[in-house]
Design a protein around this motif. Structure first.
Motif, PDB file in Angstrom:
ATOM      1  N   SER A  31     -42.018  21.308 -12.706  1.00 22.85           N
ATOM      2  CA  SER A  31     -40.574  21.073 -12.735  1.00 22.85           C
ATOM      3  C   SER A  31     -40.310  19.576 -12.717  1.00 22.85           C
ATOM      4  CB  SER A  31     -39.918  21.729 -11.517  1.00 22.85           C
ATOM      5  OG  SER A  31     -40.315  21.061 -10.331  1.00 22.85           O
ATOM      6  N   GLN A  32     -39.070  19.223 -12.433  1.00 24.07           N
ATOM      7  CA  GLN A  32     -38.691  17.814 -12.344  1.00 24.07           C
ATOM      8  C   GLN A  32     -38.748  17.313 -10.904  1.00 24.07           C
ATOM      9  OE1 GLN A  32     -34.947  18.394 -14.424  1.00 24.07           O
ATOM     10  NE2 GLN A  32     -35.700  17.225 -16.164  1.00 24.07           N
ATOM     11  N   TYR A  33     -39.566  17.982 -10.100  1.00 25.73           N
ATOM     12  CA  TYR A  33     -39.858  17.570  -8.732  1.00 25.73           C
ATOM     13  C   TYR A  33     -41.362  17.649  -8.533  1.00 25.73           C
ATOM     14  CZ  TYR A  33     -34.872  18.431  -8.033  1.00 25.73           C
ATOM     15  OH  TYR A  33     -33.502  18.415  -8.140  1.00 25.73           O
ATOM     16  N   GLY A  34     -41.903  16.879  -7.609  1.00 28.97           N
ATOM     17  CA  GLY A  34     -43.315  16.976  -7.304  1.00 28.97           C
ATOM     18  C   GLY A  34     -43.927  15.631  -6.978  1.00 28.97           C
ATOM     19  N   SER A  35     -45.133  15.689  -6.415  1.00 27.59           N
ATOM     20  CA  SER A  35     -45.790  14.481  -5.909  1.00 27.59           C
ATOM     21  C   SER A  35     -46.180  13.510  -7.021  1.00 27.59           C
ATOM     22  CB  SER A  35     -47.026  14.874  -5.099  1.00 27.59           C
ATOM     23  OG  SER A  35     -47.955  15.595  -5.904  1.00 27.59           O
ATOM     24  N   ARG A 237     -34.325  13.556 -15.896  1.00 26.11           N
ATOM     25  CA  ARG A 237     -35.454  13.294 -14.999  1.00 26.11           C
ATOM     26  C   ARG A 237     -36.778  13.611 -15.689  1.00 26.11           C
ATOM     27  NH1 ARG A 237     -37.331  10.137 -11.047  1.00 26.11           N
ATOM     28  NH2 ARG A 237     -37.739  11.153  -9.029  1.00 26.11           N
ATOM     29  N   MET A 238     -37.783  12.784 -15.439  1.00 23.20           N
ATOM     30  CA  MET A 238     -39.128  13.055 -15.938  1.00 23.20           C
ATOM     31  C   MET A 238     -39.706  14.270 -15.232  1.00 23.20           C
ATOM     32  SD  MET A 238     -42.514  10.560 -15.905  1.00 23.20           S
ATOM     33  CE  MET A 238     -41.898   9.426 -17.143  1.00 23.20           C
ATOM     34  N   SER A 239     -40.547  15.028 -15.938  1.00 19.32           N
ATOM     35  CA  SER A 239     -41.179  16.193 -15.329  1.00 19.32           C
ATOM     36  C   SER A 239     -42.408  15.779 -14.526  1.00 19.32           C
ATOM     37  CB  SER A 239     -41.592  17.200 -16.406  1.00 19.32           C
ATOM     38  OG  SER A 239     -42.792  16.790 -17.033  1.00 19.32           O
ATOM     39  N   ASN A 240     -42.795  16.646 -13.590  1.00 13.85           N
ATOM     40  CA  ASN A 240     -43.976  16.404 -12.767  1.00 13.85           C
ATOM     41  C   ASN A 240     -45.259  16.414 -13.607  1.00 13.85           C
ATOM     42  OD1 ASN A 240     -44.962  15.922 -10.086  1.00 13.85           O
ATOM     43  ND2 ASN A 240     -45.776  18.004 -10.049  1.00 13.85           N
TER      44      ASN A 240
END
Length: 378
Positions: A31-35, A237-240
């Motif tokens: 997704s567009q969240y992550g480390s 937003r960039m993807s994870n």
């Protein structure tokens, strides 16, 4: 057509990208969240220095668009743009229904001419409106005339959006491109010096601006227990996954810069014997270019060498080349907008060519290119 195709500037993976992509799968952050996103942003902030705050986005174009929003560019506002560039530098101005005013190049860097810039500013002031922004591009990896453009921007109190889409790793007076603008952008499109498959970053020196950029890039969602929106936002937003590729690419960035500069030395060795062909190069020691693309201009000559002739020879031998960017003021899309300068950028377009510059350009490919260029006077 002969042999395997030699591309202009293809992606070049380092090998560790899969590790970070696999981590995204293992943790289920597709997704567009992550480390990966957080780590990628931090890596670039550390690389750039100078109190840089980074927002990872879906493209360099998105970064310019967000920059314009942060500077409150609205319908009818003037934005000063370099004419000699890719259309992505100017399109976001139209997204805001603002008015692009195009500026010619100067000969040493092919970037924004300070004299033409000041003429354009005076014109805008005569119309009763101070320009909202200056979009200064570092074309083909060559830094723009930072001191001169910054001095003019400060004189008239106009913020600079630094378009370093092509200039990651380039420096001016030993300071990295991407740290000179009030807001700056870098692209990670597939043809750039490193890639996230598609993506870009917005850079600021202000945490509050960075927070606002992230807010706008994620649909302007307000911090509530339900979806609440009071202004227009974007899905930028960039993807994870893409950020994972970027993390692996950052590990090989220094090697990629050296390889591009080695390509420049390769071409310099060939063209030093041709008075009619000029290889675009750093004007002095203040400039350090990543030489994202190696470019030449061809003067009139008795050998009837032209950019069209060279391109044809390369096509016949399965080698990709490309003409220089067609200036924005010569494009149908922007035909009705003001242009300031002597059309140097148009002259460059008429006689220039981009040559294969990938970091995975093999010795065999270089040998083939050298043989073709050695025979062009025949």
């Amino acid at each position: 057509m002969q042999g395997e195709k030699i591309w202009l500037s293809p992606p070049h993976l380092g090998g560790s990208e899969l590790k970070y992509i696999q981590d995204a799968f293992d943790t289920n952050w597709i997704s567009q969240y992550g480390s990966n996103i957080d780590a990628f942003e931090k890596t670039i902030e550390d690389y750039l220095g100078y109190d840089s705050f980074v927002t990872a986005l879906s493209s360099g174009t998105a970064a310019i668009h967000i920059a314009l929003r942060l500077l409150d560019v609205k319908e009818g506002d003037f934005v000063l743009c370099q004419s000699f560039t890719f259309v992505a530098s100017a399109n976001p101005v139209l997204y805001q229904n603002a008015i692009p005013v195009f500026i010619d190049s100067e000969a040493s860097t092919w970037n924004m001419c300070p004299n033409a810039l000041e003429d354009a500013i005076k014109y805008c002031l005569q119309q009763g409106k101070k320009p909202k922004a200056i979009i200064a591009v570092s074309l083909y990896g060559m830094p723009f005339m930072v001191d001169e453009i910054t001095e003019i921007a400060k004189k008239y109190e106009i913020p600079i959006i630094e378009d370093s889409a092509e200039a990651l790793g380039s420096k001016y007076k030993d300071r990295p491109c991407g740290t000179f603008g009030d807001l700056s952008i870098i692209s990670f499109n597939g043809n750039k010096i490193i890639t996230t498959s598609g993506g870009g970053i917005l850079i600021s020196r202000n945490q509050q601006l960075t927070d606002k950029a992230l807010y706008l890039a994620t649909q302007a969602k307000e911090n509530r227990d339900y979806y609440s929106h009071s202004e227009v936002g974007y899905n930028y937003r960039m993807s994870n996954i893409s950020a994972g590729i970027g993390r692996g690419q950052m590990e090989v960035l220094e090697d990629r810069i050296l390889k591009r500069r080695e390509n420049h030395s390769f071409y310099n060795e060939i063209f030093k014997n041709y008075d009619e062909i000029d290889l675009f190069a750093e004007p002095n020691d203040d400039f350090y270019s990543n030489y994202w693309l190696n470019t030449i201009t061809i003067e009139e000559n008795n050998y009837q060498i032209t950019k069209e002739k060279l391109k044809k020879i390369f096509i016949e031998n399965n080698i990709e080349t490309r003409y220089l960017w067609k200036p924005m003021h010569l494009q149908t899309l922007f035909g009705g907008y003001k242009f300031f300068g002597n059309n140097l950028c148009g002259i460059l377009f008429d006689k220039g060519l981009c040559l294969p510059s990938g970091t995975n350009l093999t010795d065999e490919s270089k040998s083939k290119i050298r043989d073709l260029l050695t025979d062009i006077r025949v």
